[in-house]
Write a protein that holds these residues in place. Structure first.
Motif, short mmCIF file in Angstrom:
data_model
loop_
_atom_site.label_atom_id
_atom_site.label_comp_id
_atom_site.label_asym_id
_atom_site.label_seq_id
_atom_site.Cartn_x
_atom_site.Cartn_y
_atom_site.Cartn_z
N LEU A 1 -5.98 -63.00 51.44
CA LEU A 1 -5.26 -61.72 51.46
C LEU A 1 -6.30 -60.62 51.35
CD1 LEU A 1 -2.47 -60.20 51.24
CD2 LEU A 1 -2.73 -60.38 48.75
N ASP A 2 -6.19 -59.65 52.22
CA ASP A 2 -7.16 -58.56 52.23
C ASP A 2 -7.00 -57.70 50.97
OD1 ASP A 2 -9.13 -57.18 54.25
OD2 ASP A 2 -7.95 -55.57 53.31
N LEU A 3 -8.12 -57.33 50.37
CA LEU A 3 -8.07 -56.52 49.15
C LEU A 3 -7.29 -55.23 49.37
CD1 LEU A 3 -8.93 -55.82 46.24
CD2 LEU A 3 -11.06 -54.87 47.19
N GLU A 4 -7.51 -54.59 50.52
CA GLU A 4 -6.84 -53.30 50.75
C GLU A 4 -5.33 -53.49 50.95
OE1 GLU A 4 -8.21 -50.47 50.07
OE2 GLU A 4 -9.96 -51.69 49.56
N VAL A 5 -4.96 -54.60 51.54
CA VAL A 5 -3.53 -54.90 51.67
C VAL A 5 -2.91 -55.07 50.28
CG1 VAL A 5 -1.84 -56.59 52.50
CG2 VAL A 5 -3.77 -55.89 53.96
#
Lengths: 408, 408
Positions: free
Chosen positions: B146-150
């Motif tokens: 999971l992308d940190l920014e997401v």
């Protein structure tokens, strides 16, 4: 097209009546005791008055238009149905039976045929039960199955009572609820697909199915869909799988007359990864034979108890509605049968799946019904459709039946 | 009670943590990144600091408390889970794995036992996904799934973002998302009834079931329950009877590991005397073996097409969620197996039905899980309950497993 009946006049009147409360989708919205229902009756009253009929109403607004007979002692032959519609109703449900009755009187007039017994057209009040939530209300009061004051106290969603509307419209008349009919015949669209499927032109209706409505709630143990092994679940879905399968086995066992309709499904919680805590649905089951209907109910109850128990579930089963079967009068049915044959029409004997005012009338008087096909069996729908030729054919059968009963 | 573990200290800390966000019904409400979640971490940080651990956090707020090893090159053995809870959560889900990891460090300290590899306790951020709607969020970001920014952009019902809360609480640290673990062990309550049912004291978790979620809509022809003969219906209820029966045949075929859960039933229209136009429900099916899960999906699809077709119905089948099975590391599983035997505890190998942070860790590192029984399999519920002796027994297995892996 029938030679006995003026099919164009009949069709023209059906279309004219449909304009009152006409909906954009081609249906009619003439809910009971509304201004549109009044306008529909006014149109009808103009026609029957011009046809020489006398008009009376009873205390619940049932309207009777009578063509006199030659024998002052003969009991009237009544041809009836209703002019009110569902909110998104079609053009033919009920209306066809009323205007078909009128057309019988018109044809008798056209041919200057006298009948021994009077011929009377009945317009029953609030058959649909959509605005005021009791269907076949007017005929039920007439038959003594529903108290007049109970009917008058029924209210619509705005709180307006039947009694207030009867008084406002001046529909409550002095005619007694006399059950002294020679015969009652109700001409109606089938509201089902049987005639269309078999190709028969006329349905000779021998009775009306009894039905029972139940609401079932099956409850188990809500549990996580992952960690809970199948054999440790108390799973309402699995119980419902067995119950649904068993319900259709019951309908097969009592085929072809039986009907079983599971509907109104809902479950809790609305989570995809939780074994349901509870599943609810309704069961409508029908049979024209009261004893077989009892057998079906016993099997349904036993099935549910067994399937719930086998899956560790509890259940609540509520009986919401009971309607006994109606068996129509053999003499009236025979008159319709003969009339269909004399008209050169193909016919079959059948049982009505839906209730009609004829069920109430049949409590005290000889009665029967005549069905004609309707497209795709669709009814209570603006798409309701019949063929003009079929409409005239049905009225010819009504004419011949009425004549034989009125002179018999 | 275990001789290796101070069961009273463990239980006292579990009860102390439960007081933070305590609910009236005896559970805990410490939702992710709330002030109560912060207070829980503060309590934990006091204990680990007193136990001599160093503490770091990564950019998504995952917290790691490390007891140094003797070999500077040895990769850490990580013992972890989470401290956040459901809104009406229990006292043990997640918390038990974190405080069990701490108790391993306390026991090593008590006995002055040095380990070659560091022992590290992990507290993953937002495992529950109840406030911010992605479960196992912190471990997913850590694992690169999971992308940190997401994750930072996820908001709660009040519009507050994960990122804003991480910044407000000062949780975002500098520790890189390094996937250089010697091993990862997650101790957890079972959240299911298997151990209680079999009487085993320890579950040696060999993997996590894969699952797929589908939503099915079966549509037919709405028709009046009375006039419409059974053989002329296009009846979604009858199709659903066959589908439900077939679904349980599929779960039986792939027993005992497979799970099939039909839920979220709803039908239209909500009328008791109309054959339904449409019935919708969800299907959750699971298997620890990906190939068997594929077979199950093929059978489910074929069943639905066949049952719908046989009843003249249409259907729409939507695949909503896919989660592949996880197979844990054989070495870690063997270490747990040996530890359970050395502890003199009865055990069985099992597959987790629910997802855990261990699934994300296992993407890159050797991992396994240890389960202990929980009463009635209840979890995500304030009634969640375990026995103090069982809690200590689970930690003893964690202690022995960790020690062997850290010195191996």
């Amino acid at each position: 097209m029938s030679e006995l009946i003026d099919g164009e006049r009949l069709w023209g009147r059906l279309m004219a009546m449909a304009e009152i409360g006409a909906t954009a989708a081609g249906g009619s919205n003439r809910q009971a005791l509304s201004d549109d229902d009044q306008a529909g009756r006014d149109l009808f009253l103009g026609w029957v008055t011009a046809a020489g009929c006398t008009v009376d109403t009873d205390a619940v607004g049932n309207l009777f238009a009578t063509r006199a007979g030659t024998d002052p002692d003969a009991r009237p032959v009544v041809l009836g149905s209703h002019l009110d519609t569902q909110p998104t109703g079609g053009r033919f449900d009920g209306v066809y039976g009323v205007l078909g009755g009128l057309e019988v009187i018109e044809s008798l007039n056209d041919r200057a045929v006298a009948t021994k017994a009077p011929i009377r057209v009945a317009v029953w009040t609030n058959e649909e039960g959509s605005r005021f939530p009791v269907s076949m209300m007017g005929s039920a009061v007439w038959a003594g199955a529903l108290d007049l004051e109970v009917a008058r106290a029924l209210t619509d969603v705005d709180g307006i009572a039947v009694g207030a509307e009867l008084d406002r419209l001046g529909w409550a008349g002095a005619l007694p609820f006399g059950h002294d009919l020679g015969a009652y015949l109700e001409l109606h669209i089938e509201q089902g697909p049987v005639l269309e499927d078999s190709g028969s032109e006329i349905g000779i209706v021998t009775g009306v199915q009894g039905f029972r409505w139940m609401t079932l709630a099956v409850s188990g143990e809500p549990a996580h869909a992952g960690p809970t092994p199948m054999h440790l679940r108390r799973d309402p879905s699995r119980a419902v799988a067995e119950i649904l399968t068993g319900l259709y086995e019951i309908s097969d066992r009592y085929a072809p007359e039986a009907r079983v309709t599971p509907a109104q499904f809902v479950s809790l919680p609305q989570s995809p990864n939780t074994v349901p805590a509870e599943i609810r649905f309704s069961i409508d089951f029908r049979n024209p034979d009261g004893e077989l209907l009892d057998q079906m109910e016993n099997r349904v109850r036993s099935l549910i108890a067994s399937a719930a128990g086998a899956n560790g579930c509890e259940f609540e089963l509520r009986l919401d509605n009971v309607s006994p079967p109606v068996v129509f009068d053999a003499g009236c049915v025979a008159a319709v049968d003969t009339a269909a044959a004399e008209s050169g029409l193909t016919s079959e004997r059948m049982v009505s799946g839906a209730g009609h005012d004829a069920c109430n009338v049949a409590r005290h008087n000889p009665a029967a019904m005549i069905f004609i096909p309707c497209r795709d069996g669709i009814s209570h729908n603006e798409l309701e459709s019949i063929e003009p030729e079929a409409a005239a054919a049905g009225v010819e059968v009504l004419y011949r039946s009425a004549l034989s009963l009125a002179n018999g």
